[in-house]
Motif scaffolding. Sequence first.
Motif, short mmCIF file in Angstrom:
data_model
loop_
_atom_site.label_atom_id
_atom_site.label_comp_id
_atom_site.label_asym_id
_atom_site.label_seq_id
_atom_site.Cartn_x
_atom_site.Cartn_y
_atom_site.Cartn_z
N ALA A 1 105.45 0.17 131.93
CA ALA A 1 106.36 0.36 131.85
C ALA A 1 107.38 0.00 130.94
CB ALA A 1 106.25 1.37 133.49
N SER A 2 107.44 -1.39 131.12
CA SER A 2 108.80 -3.04 130.50
C SER A 2 107.89 -2.43 129.49
CB SER A 2 108.50 -4.40 131.32
OG SER A 2 108.94 -3.73 132.78
N ILE A 3 107.21 -2.59 128.82
CA ILE A 3 106.91 -3.25 127.18
C ILE A 3 107.55 -1.29 126.94
CG2 ILE A 3 104.84 -2.69 125.43
CD1 ILE A 3 103.72 -5.05 127.36
N ALA A 4 106.66 -0.20 127.49
CA ALA A 4 107.20 0.92 126.97
C ALA A 4 108.60 1.13 126.92
CB ALA A 4 106.97 2.32 127.51
N LEU A 5 109.33 1.30 127.85
CA LEU A 5 110.87 0.91 127.92
C LEU A 5 111.76 0.00 126.62
CD1 LEU A 5 113.78 2.16 129.31
CD2 LEU A 5 113.02 0.40 130.46
N GLN A 6 110.89 -0.86 126.73
CA GLN A 6 111.80 -1.66 125.34
C GLN A 6 111.26 -1.35 123.53
OE1 GLN A 6 113.61 -4.29 125.83
NE2 GLN A 6 113.31 -4.63 127.43
N CYS A 7 109.86 -0.70 123.72
CA CYS A 7 109.72 0.55 122.76
C CYS A 7 110.73 0.96 122.10
CB CYS A 7 108.33 0.21 122.73
SG CYS A 7 107.06 -0.61 122.18
N ILE A 8 110.81 2.34 123.63
CA ILE A 8 111.02 3.18 123.11
C ILE A 8 113.78 2.73 122.91
CG2 ILE A 8 112.74 5.10 124.78
CD1 ILE A 8 109.95 5.14 126.25
N LEU A 9 113.84 1.68 123.59
CA LEU A 9 114.69 1.50 123.29
C LEU A 9 115.00 1.03 121.84
CD1 LEU A 9 115.87 -0.59 126.85
CD2 LEU A 9 116.55 1.63 125.56
N GLY A 10 114.04 -0.11 121.46
CA GLY A 10 113.84 -0.33 120.30
C GLY A 10 114.47 1.02 118.96
N ILE A 11 113.56 2.00 119.77
CA ILE A 11 113.59 3.34 118.55
C ILE A 11 114.75 3.92 118.67
CG2 ILE A 11 112.70 5.56 118.75
CD1 ILE A 11 109.68 4.43 119.06
N ILE A 12 115.31 3.25 120.05
CA ILE A 12 116.85 4.24 119.66
C ILE A 12 117.78 3.25 119.03
CG2 ILE A 12 118.83 4.37 121.67
CD1 ILE A 12 116.83 5.55 123.56
N ALA A 13 117.23 2.06 119.25
CA ALA A 13 118.85 1.59 118.83
C ALA A 13 118.30 1.75 117.35
CB ALA A 13 118.22 -0.12 118.59
N LEU A 14 116.99 1.71 116.36
CA LEU A 14 116.92 1.84 115.07
C LEU A 14 117.15 3.43 114.91
CD1 LEU A 14 113.76 1.03 114.92
CD2 LEU A 14 115.62 0.03 114.14
N THR B 1 120.90 -7.86 104.77
CA THR B 1 120.90 -8.41 106.68
C THR B 1 120.84 -7.86 107.74
OG1 THR B 1 121.78 -9.87 104.77
CG2 THR B 1 121.74 -10.63 107.14
N GLU B 2 122.02 -7.16 107.54
CA GLU B 2 122.23 -7.02 109.05
C GLU B 2 120.65 -6.05 109.55
OE1 GLU B 2 127.21 -6.01 109.34
OE2 GLU B 2 125.88 -4.05 108.33
N TRP B 3 120.00 -5.20 108.59
CA TRP B 3 119.09 -4.39 109.10
C TRP B 3 118.42 -6.08 109.34
CZ3 TRP B 3 118.06 -0.21 110.75
CH2 TRP B 3 118.65 1.23 110.82
N ILE B 4 117.51 -6.27 108.79
CA ILE B 4 117.17 -7.29 108.90
C ILE B 4 117.25 -8.11 110.55
CG2 ILE B 4 116.40 -9.70 108.42
CD1 ILE B 4 116.48 -9.57 105.40
N VAL B 5 117.83 -8.54 110.66
CA VAL B 5 118.87 -9.42 112.20
C VAL B 5 118.16 -7.68 113.14
CG1 VAL B 5 120.68 -9.63 113.32
CG2 VAL B 5 120.42 -10.61 110.83
N VAL B 6 118.91 -7.25 112.73
CA VAL B 6 118.43 -5.61 114.04
C VAL B 6 116.57 -5.54 114.00
CG1 VAL B 6 118.42 -3.30 114.33
CG2 VAL B 6 120.34 -4.24 113.84
N ILE B 7 115.94 -5.25 113.02
CA ILE B 7 114.96 -5.14 113.44
C ILE B 7 114.12 -7.08 113.54
CG2 ILE B 7 112.43 -5.53 112.25
CD1 ILE B 7 114.26 -3.87 109.93
N ILE B 8 114.19 -8.07 113.19
CA ILE B 8 113.87 -9.30 114.23
C ILE B 8 114.51 -8.88 115.14
CG2 ILE B 8 114.28 -11.63 113.81
CD1 ILE B 8 114.48 -11.67 111.11
N LEU B 9 115.70 -8.36 115.93
CA LEU B 9 115.83 -8.83 117.44
C LEU B 9 114.74 -8.20 118.13
CD1 LEU B 9 119.39 -9.34 116.88
CD2 LEU B 9 117.70 -10.68 118.12
N ILE B 10 114.85 -6.57 117.80
CA ILE B 10 113.78 -5.25 118.41
C ILE B 10 112.45 -5.77 118.49
CG2 ILE B 10 113.42 -3.86 117.94
CD1 ILE B 10 115.41 -2.04 116.78
N ALA B 11 111.84 -6.45 117.52
CA ALA B 11 110.85 -7.24 117.51
C ALA B 11 110.48 -8.03 118.46
CB ALA B 11 110.46 -7.62 116.25
N LEU B 12 111.75 -8.78 118.74
CA LEU B 12 111.42 -10.23 119.02
C LEU B 12 111.54 -9.89 120.99
CD1 LEU B 12 111.92 -13.55 119.62
CD2 LEU B 12 114.46 -12.76 119.79
N VAL B 13 112.59 -8.80 121.31
CA VAL B 13 112.86 -8.68 122.55
C VAL B 13 111.51 -7.70 122.85
CG1 VAL B 13 113.55 -6.73 123.71
CG2 VAL B 13 115.21 -8.17 123.07
#
Length: 119
Positions: A27-40, A51-63
Amino acid sequence: MKSFLKKYVRKFYYAFSGLFHGITHDASIALQCILGIIALAVFAFFDLTVTEWIVVIILIALVITLEFVNSAVEHVVDFISPNYHPQAKIIKDYMAAAVLVVSIAAGVIACIILGGKLL
């Protein structure tokens, strides 16, 4: 050459298998993936620089990555120490804290990027 390719195809199969299992069974992994999709989706409405897109994508992937590591460590700890042990709790708490710290940093950076776009 054929066994070389087979070996690497198998490695990708295992990686995608882990990705699918984590998303569908944790559930925690699924939640983080859903939040990442919402953020995108939210960031898609703003005129972000490359550069902002790179930062956003790296942070989502990192979390999401850290959530996978957290879950893996929890499974290892549960396997090694099936009964409650204070040291096992500390290990799990440290991993949860690591996810929390990265998530907070990602949230702050998202606010900074969005704040700059809204102001």
